[in-house]
Scaffold this motif. Structure first.
Motif, mmCIF file in Angstrom:
data_model
loop_
_atom_site.group_PDB
_atom_site.id
_atom_site.type_symbol
_atom_site.label_atom_id
_atom_site.label_comp_id
_atom_site.label_asym_id
_atom_site.label_seq_id
_atom_site.Cartn_x
_atom_site.Cartn_y
_atom_site.Cartn_z
ATOM 1 N N ALA A 119 -3.007 -4.796 -8.708
ATOM 2 C CA ALA A 119 -1.714 -4.604 -8.035
ATOM 3 C C ALA A 119 -1.395 -3.129 -7.788
ATOM 4 C CB ALA A 119 -0.598 -5.267 -8.839
ATOM 5 N N VAL A 120 -1.720 -2.278 -8.740
ATOM 6 C CA VAL A 120 -1.467 -0.837 -8.569
ATOM 7 C C VAL A 120 -2.304 -0.293 -7.411
ATOM 8 C CG1 VAL A 120 -1.684 1.428 -9.674
ATOM 9 C CG2 VAL A 120 -0.767 -0.506 -10.971
ATOM 10 N N ASP A 121 -3.561 -0.692 -7.351
ATOM 11 C CA ASP A 121 -4.445 -0.251 -6.276
ATOM 12 C C ASP A 121 -3.940 -0.767 -4.929
ATOM 13 O OD1 ASP A 121 -6.923 0.977 -5.289
ATOM 14 O OD2 ASP A 121 -7.634 -1.090 -4.993
ATOM 15 N N PHE A 122 -3.498 -2.024 -4.892
ATOM 16 C CA PHE A 122 -2.969 -2.568 -3.641
ATOM 17 C C PHE A 122 -1.784 -1.741 -3.148
ATOM 18 C CE2 PHE A 122 0.288 -4.870 -1.379
ATOM 19 C CZ PHE A 122 -0.427 -5.293 -0.260
ATOM 20 N N VAL A 123 -0.816 -1.493 -4.025
ATOM 21 C CA VAL A 123 0.385 -0.750 -3.617
ATOM 22 C C VAL A 123 0.017 0.658 -3.156
ATOM 23 C CG1 VAL A 123 2.525 0.275 -4.486
ATOM 24 C CG2 VAL A 123 2.032 -2.129 -4.934
ATOM 25 N N ALA A 124 -0.894 1.311 -3.855
ATOM 26 C CA ALA A 124 -1.305 2.670 -3.465
ATOM 27 C C ALA A 124 -1.947 2.663 -2.073
ATOM 28 C CB ALA A 124 -2.268 3.239 -4.500
ATOM 29 N N LYS A 125 -2.833 1.719 -1.822
ATOM 30 C CA LYS A 125 -3.504 1.653 -0.518
ATOM 31 C C LYS A 125 -2.537 1.193 0.573
ATOM 32 C CE LYS A 125 -8.135 1.034 -2.360
ATOM 33 N NZ LYS A 125 -9.199 0.060 -2.704
ATOM 34 N N HIS A 126 -1.644 0.295 0.228
ATOM 35 C CA HIS A 126 -0.647 -0.198 1.180
ATOM 36 C C HIS A 126 0.270 0.951 1.609
ATOM 37 C CE1 HIS A 126 2.386 -3.633 2.117
ATOM 38 N NE2 HIS A 126 1.457 -3.600 3.038
ATOM 39 N N ARG A 127 0.716 1.741 0.639
ATOM 40 C CA ARG A 127 1.568 2.891 0.941
ATOM 41 C C ARG A 127 0.812 3.936 1.755
ATOM 42 N NH1 ARG A 127 3.494 3.922 -3.823
ATOM 43 N NH2 ARG A 127 1.837 5.367 -4.378
ATOM 44 N N ALA A 128 -0.448 4.177 1.401
ATOM 45 C CA ALA A 128 -1.255 5.146 2.147
ATOM 46 C C ALA A 128 -1.404 4.701 3.606
ATOM 47 C CB ALA A 128 -2.627 5.313 1.492
ATOM 48 N N ALA A 129 -1.586 3.410 3.818
ATOM 49 C CA ALA A 129 -1.685 2.906 5.191
ATOM 50 C C ALA A 129 -0.371 3.124 5.944
ATOM 51 C CB ALA A 129 -2.056 1.427 5.179
ATOM 52 N N LEU A 130 0.746 2.879 5.281
ATOM 53 C CA LEU A 130 2.053 3.076 5.910
ATOM 54 C C LEU A 130 2.274 4.539 6.281
ATOM 55 C CD1 LEU A 130 4.883 1.928 6.664
ATOM 56 C CD2 LEU A 130 5.584 2.520 4.333
ATOM 57 N N GLU A 131 1.764 5.433 5.463
ATOM 58 C CA GLU A 131 1.995 6.861 5.675
ATOM 59 C C GLU A 131 0.915 7.543 6.519
ATOM 60 O OE1 GLU A 131 2.339 8.126 1.605
ATOM 61 O OE2 GLU A 131 4.403 7.425 1.457
ATOM 62 N N CYS A 132 -0.055 6.792 7.018
ATOM 63 C CA CYS A 132 -1.153 7.405 7.779
ATOM 64 C C CYS A 132 -0.700 7.811 9.183
ATOM 65 C CB CYS A 132 -2.352 6.460 7.842
ATOM 66 S SG CYS A 132 -2.157 5.099 9.015
ATOM 67 N N ASP A 133 -1.492 8.647 9.824
ATOM 68 C CA ASP A 133 -1.170 9.130 11.167
ATOM 69 C C ASP A 133 -1.044 7.989 12.172
ATOM 70 O OD1 ASP A 133 -1.133 11.746 10.269
ATOM 71 O OD2 ASP A 133 -3.182 12.184 10.945
ATOM 72 N N HIS A 134 -1.926 7.002 12.084
ATOM 73 C CA HIS A 134 -1.906 5.875 13.028
ATOM 74 C C HIS A 134 -0.540 5.188 13.025
ATOM 75 C CE1 HIS A 134 -3.541 2.494 15.344
ATOM 76 N NE2 HIS A 134 -2.883 1.711 14.514
ATOM 77 N N VAL A 135 -0.011 4.916 11.846
ATOM 78 C CA VAL A 135 1.296 4.267 11.741
ATOM 79 C C VAL A 135 2.406 5.239 12.154
ATOM 80 C CG1 VAL A 135 2.955 3.204 10.149
ATOM 81 C CG2 VAL A 135 0.525 2.610 10.006
#
Length: 173
Positions: A119-135
């Motif tokens: 779950a910790v890894d999911f949230v970290a990767k999910h947040r990173a995706a939200l904060e990426c340049d593409h988004v």
């Protein structure tokens, strides 16, 4: 399916045409995501007349929930902020007895995508995706749908973003 239903609705009917019969954000949708955390557990039980909803309708798997939301016009949910910062929403730390699905799977911790180790890894990767340049480069499109020019009217219809009329603020006194 969404376009076809919208176009088949009578323009002069007793109610305005819509793409989705519910709204993307509602108390029930928020409780769906936060089921495993108090006080939301208690609110969920209260919403379901003193018991948990049927196990097949509970938040069980991120993959299945994503599939349902992207393939069914009747399953409209917006992700909540906690899915980007709070791993506990995915864990059954309180040992809640959430039932068994018709396929025999017990509902416990939320099933994660294969790319998340926990779950910790999911949230970290999910947040990173939200904060990426593409988004970041496209975030204004979501803002237009939810708060801006494509929230109502012809622009909303063109963006397949019209919800049942009673879900909009100011429609009911």
């Amino acid at each position: 399916q969404v376009i076809e239903r919208y176009e088949q609705m009578e323009a002069e009917a007793d109610m305005p045409r819509f793409h989705y019969g519910s709204h993307y954000s509602s108390a029930g949708a928020v409780l769906f995501w936060l089921l495993r955390l108090e006080p939301y557990t208690s609110y969920s039980i209260e919403l379901q007349s003193g018991r948990f909803d049927h196990a097949d309708r509970l938040f069980h798997s991120l993959g299945q929930t994503y599939h349902s939301c992207t393939h069914s016009s009747s399953d409209v949910k917006e992700l909540i902020p906690e899915l980007f910062c709070l791993p506990d929403v995915l864990l059954n730390r309180n040992g809640l007895s959430l039932g068994t699905r018709q396929d025999g799977q017990a509902v416990d911790d939320v099933r994660l995508p294969p790319w998340a180790s926990d779950a910790v890894d999911f949230v970290a990767k999910h947040r990173a995706a939200l904060e990426c340049d593409h988004v970041s480069e496209r975030l204004h499109q979501w803002v237009d749908l939810i708060f801006g020019a494509k929230q109502r009217g012809p622009a909303a219809a063109g963006a397949l973003n019209v919800f049942f009329y009673l879900t909009y603020e100011g429609t009911v006194d």
